[in-house]
Scaffold this motif. Structure first.
Motif, short mmCIF file in Angstrom:
data_model
loop_
_atom_site.label_atom_id
_atom_site.label_comp_id
_atom_site.label_asym_id
_atom_site.label_seq_id
_atom_site.Cartn_x
_atom_site.Cartn_y
_atom_site.Cartn_z
N GLY A 35 0.79 -1.22 0.00
CA GLY A 35 0.00 0.00 0.00
C GLY A 35 0.82 1.27 0.00
N GLY A 36 2.11 1.17 -0.17
CA GLY A 36 2.95 2.36 -0.26
C GLY A 36 3.18 3.06 1.05
N SER A 37 3.19 2.31 2.15
CA SER A 37 3.35 2.93 3.46
C SER A 37 4.76 3.45 3.70
CB SER A 37 2.97 1.95 4.57
OG SER A 37 3.79 0.79 4.48
N SER A 38 5.73 3.04 2.92
CA SER A 38 7.10 3.51 3.07
C SER A 38 7.58 4.11 1.75
CB SER A 38 8.02 2.34 3.46
OG SER A 38 9.37 2.73 3.38
N SER A 39 8.31 5.21 1.85
CA SER A 39 8.81 5.84 0.62
C SER A 39 10.11 5.21 0.14
CB SER A 39 9.01 7.34 0.86
OG SER A 39 9.98 7.53 1.87
N THR A 40 10.72 4.37 0.97
CA THR A 40 12.01 3.79 0.59
C THR A 40 11.97 2.28 0.41
OG1 THR A 40 12.66 3.59 2.91
CG2 THR A 40 13.29 5.62 1.76
N SER A 41 10.83 1.65 0.64
CA SER A 41 10.74 0.20 0.50
C SER A 41 9.31 -0.20 0.19
CB SER A 41 11.21 -0.46 1.80
OG SER A 41 11.26 -1.85 1.64
N ARG A 42 9.14 -1.09 -0.78
CA ARG A 42 7.81 -1.59 -1.15
C ARG A 42 7.90 -3.10 -1.34
NH1 ARG A 42 4.37 2.48 -3.84
NH2 ARG A 42 2.83 0.87 -3.51
N TYR A 43 6.78 -3.78 -1.17
CA TYR A 43 6.76 -5.22 -1.45
C TYR A 43 5.42 -5.62 -2.03
CZ TYR A 43 3.62 -6.47 2.35
OH TYR A 43 2.51 -6.59 3.15
N CYS A 44 5.43 -6.77 -2.67
CA CYS A 44 4.21 -7.41 -3.13
C CYS A 44 4.38 -8.91 -2.92
CB CYS A 44 3.94 -7.11 -4.61
SG CYS A 44 2.30 -7.65 -5.14
N GLN A 45 3.33 -9.53 -2.45
CA GLN A 45 3.38 -10.97 -2.19
C GLN A 45 2.19 -11.64 -2.87
OE1 GLN A 45 2.33 -12.85 1.80
NE2 GLN A 45 4.55 -13.06 1.75
N TRP A 46 2.51 -12.69 -3.61
CA TRP A 46 1.48 -13.49 -4.26
C TRP A 46 1.45 -14.85 -3.58
CZ3 TRP A 46 4.99 -10.41 -6.74
CH2 TRP A 46 4.49 -9.38 -7.55
N GLN A 47 0.34 -15.16 -2.91
CA GLN A 47 0.13 -16.51 -2.37
C GLN A 47 -0.29 -17.38 -3.55
OE1 GLN A 47 0.78 -17.60 0.66
NE2 GLN A 47 1.32 -15.58 1.45
N LEU A 48 0.33 -18.53 -3.64
CA LEU A 48 0.08 -19.42 -4.77
C LEU A 48 -0.67 -20.67 -4.32
CD1 LEU A 48 3.70 -19.14 -6.21
CD2 LEU A 48 1.69 -17.79 -6.88
N SER A 49 -1.20 -21.42 -5.27
CA SER A 49 -1.86 -22.67 -4.93
C SER A 49 -0.89 -23.59 -4.19
CB SER A 49 -2.42 -23.35 -6.17
OG SER A 49 -1.42 -23.46 -7.18
N GLN A 50 0.39 -23.42 -4.47
CA GLN A 50 1.44 -24.10 -3.71
C GLN A 50 2.60 -23.12 -3.55
OE1 GLN A 50 2.69 -28.01 -5.01
NE2 GLN A 50 4.77 -27.60 -4.36
N GLY A 51 2.83 -22.64 -2.34
CA GLY A 51 3.95 -21.74 -2.08
C GLY A 51 3.60 -20.28 -2.24
N GLN A 52 4.62 -19.46 -2.50
CA GLN A 52 4.43 -18.03 -2.63
C GLN A 52 5.57 -17.41 -3.44
OE1 GLN A 52 4.67 -16.68 1.45
NE2 GLN A 52 6.72 -15.91 1.13
N LEU A 53 5.32 -16.20 -3.90
CA LEU A 53 6.34 -15.36 -4.53
C LEU A 53 6.24 -14.00 -3.83
CD1 LEU A 53 8.39 -14.45 -6.72
CD2 LEU A 53 6.42 -13.95 -8.19
N THR A 54 7.36 -13.54 -3.29
CA THR A 54 7.40 -12.24 -2.63
C THR A 54 8.54 -11.43 -3.24
OG1 THR A 54 6.62 -13.21 -0.55
CG2 THR A 54 7.63 -11.02 -0.42
N ILE A 55 8.23 -10.20 -3.59
CA ILE A 55 9.25 -9.28 -4.11
C ILE A 55 9.27 -8.05 -3.22
CG2 ILE A 55 10.00 -7.85 -6.03
CD1 ILE A 55 8.51 -9.80 -7.90
N THR A 56 10.45 -7.72 -2.71
CA THR A 56 10.64 -6.53 -1.90
C THR A 56 11.71 -5.68 -2.58
OG1 THR A 56 10.17 -7.79 0.10
CG2 THR A 56 11.26 -5.66 0.39
N VAL A 57 11.44 -4.40 -2.73
CA VAL A 57 12.40 -3.48 -3.33
C VAL A 57 12.65 -2.35 -2.33
CG1 VAL A 57 12.91 -1.92 -5.24
CG2 VAL A 57 11.60 -4.02 -5.65
N SER A 58 13.93 -2.13 -2.01
CA SER A 58 14.31 -1.09 -1.06
C SER A 58 15.43 -0.24 -1.64
CB SER A 58 14.84 -1.72 0.24
OG SER A 58 13.89 -2.59 0.80
N LEU A 59 15.44 1.04 -1.29
CA LEU A 59 16.56 1.88 -1.67
C LEU A 59 17.76 1.43 -0.85
CD1 LEU A 59 14.92 5.42 -1.85
CD2 LEU A 59 15.25 3.75 -3.68
N GLU A 60 18.91 1.28 -1.49
CA GLU A 60 20.08 0.73 -0.82
C GLU A 60 21.35 1.21 -1.51
OE1 GLU A 60 21.57 -0.48 1.96
OE2 GLU A 60 20.23 -2.21 1.94
N THR A 61 22.38 1.50 -0.73
CA THR A 61 23.67 1.84 -1.32
C THR A 61 24.36 0.56 -1.76
OG1 THR A 61 24.87 1.71 0.76
CG2 THR A 61 23.93 3.87 0.17
#
Length: 195
Positions: A99-125
């Motif tokens: 939901g965009g609660s952080s300006s420096t890090s976002r994620y999305c998670q897809w629950q799957l019929s078996q398992g999951q896929l999660t992507i997190t993106v953060s600003l980082e040096t």
């Protein structure tokens, strides 16, 4: 009387020792540790939150990234459910957006019929990204630099740390293969969305 003097002397020494400890605590020069990723804050399962342990023991400087705040787009809008299904071979049963609660890090998670896929993106040096656990394995051909650790694929590109976690396959190499394909599909979109 002697007993009372010994007790008072011990109490005085104890008070001086505590005062010395408190004074030293205020002048410590240890660097702060790297902040936890959004994944640690998110409702991801415990196995998906290995990012803090991914860094080498010892502390790193706080991340400042090379992008300005707000440069992390909505990850859920960059990949459709159909694309996730194609990449993982599993049906998407639930998608969770930060939901965009952080300006420096976002994620999305897809629950799957078996398992999951999660992507997190953060600003980082790049300097902070390069601090790694000794068990991290380099992954060639993804982003500027990438490594895998504890079921995660970490990719650094253009001031961002992209963390892809997949648990839909039966083995770690198979999950890493899906994570690698996912990152290769996501990175150009991430760059375009951030301009």
């Amino acid at each position: 009387m002697t007993r009372r003097i010994i007790v008072l002397a011990a109490a005085a020494l104890g008070a001086l020792g505590l005062a010395g400890c408190q004074q030293d605590a205020g002048t410590t020069t240890a660097k702060p540790s790297t902040p936890a990723s959004a994944e640690a804050v998110a409702s991801a399962p415990a196995s998906a939150s290995a990012k803090p342990s991914a860094k080498a023991s010892g502390s790193a400087r706080p991340s400042t990234g090379t992008k300005e705040a707000g440069a992390v787009p909505d990850i859920c809008k960059l990949m459709s459910k159909a694309e996730v299904q194609t990449l993982t071979g599993e049906s998407v049963t639930l998608m969770t957006d930060d939901g965009g609660s952080s300006s420096t890090s976002r994620y999305c998670q897809w629950q799957l019929s078996q398992g999951q896929l999660t992507i997190t993106v953060s600003l980082e040096t790049r300097e902070n990204f390069d601090i790694r656990n000794k068990q991290a394995q380099p992954v060639i051909g993804v982003g500027t630099t990438a490594y895998s650790l504890a079921g995660h694929l970490y990719v650094w590109q253009d001031g961002r740390d992209v963390d892809v976690y997949v648990s839909s396959e039966s083995s770690d190499p198979a999950n890493l293969s899906v994570a690698r394909r996912t990152a290769l599909q996501l990175l150009p979109r991430l760059e375009a969305a951030s301009k």
